[in-house]
Write an enzyme that holds these catalytic residues in place. Structure first.
Site, short mmCIF file in Angstrom:
data_model
loop_
_atom_site.label_atom_id
_atom_site.label_comp_id
_atom_site.label_asym_id
_atom_site.label_seq_id
_atom_site.Cartn_x
_atom_site.Cartn_y
_atom_site.Cartn_z
N ASP A 1 32.72 44.87 41.02
CA ASP A 1 32.14 43.48 41.39
C ASP A 1 31.25 43.88 42.74
O ASP A 1 31.80 44.55 43.75
CB ASP A 1 33.21 42.61 41.96
CG ASP A 1 32.66 41.23 42.37
OD1 ASP A 1 31.31 41.00 42.62
OD2 ASP A 1 33.28 40.44 42.95
N LYS B 1 36.95 39.94 39.57
CA LYS B 1 35.79 39.43 40.53
C LYS B 1 36.48 38.89 42.00
O LYS B 1 37.63 38.73 42.05
CB LYS B 1 35.09 38.16 40.00
CG LYS B 1 34.55 38.48 38.58
CD LYS B 1 33.22 39.15 39.05
CE LYS B 1 32.41 39.46 37.68
NZ LYS B 1 31.42 40.60 37.84
N CYS B 2 35.71 38.88 43.14
CA CYS B 2 36.03 38.33 44.24
C CYS B 2 36.91 37.06 44.12
O CYS B 2 36.58 36.05 43.20
CB CYS B 2 34.59 38.22 44.97
SG CYS B 2 34.90 37.56 46.75
N PRO B 3 37.68 36.85 44.66
CA PRO B 3 38.43 37.89 45.82
C PRO B 3 39.74 38.81 45.27
O PRO B 3 40.23 39.50 46.13
CB PRO B 3 39.12 36.84 46.82
CG PRO B 3 39.55 35.94 46.05
CD PRO B 3 38.79 35.65 44.87
#
Length: 79
Positions: free
Chosen positions: A44, A17-19
């Site tokens: 994502d 997932k981000c980042p």
């Protein structure tokens, strides 16, 4: 990007997932030569905006951004 232009390296960050996808891509692009292509595979959905922003900020060229179950980004190292 021409159809016969080879991908120098593929980075599979599916499930992250981000980042993290962008952070790992930033590190990986340093391992390819200037002018070469880095392919990044991501799941994502936020990555579509993240990679466009990263390309603008870094100066690397976002050659392609393909949507689907797996997002596929191709970046060209420019410096």
């Amino acid at each position: 990007m021409s159809a016969d232009e080879p991908i120098a390296k593929t980075l599979d960050v599916q499930g992250l997932k981000c980042p993290l996808p962008v952070l790992k891509a930033r590190k990986a692009i340093g391992t390819v030569e200037v002018g070469e292509l880095l392919e990044v595979l991501v799941t994502d959905p936020a990555a579509m905006l993240d990679f466009r922003h990263y390309a603008r900020q870094s100066g690397h060229e976002l050659v392609s951004a393909e949507e689907g179950a797996v997002l596929r980004f191709v970046l060209r190292r420019t410096s």
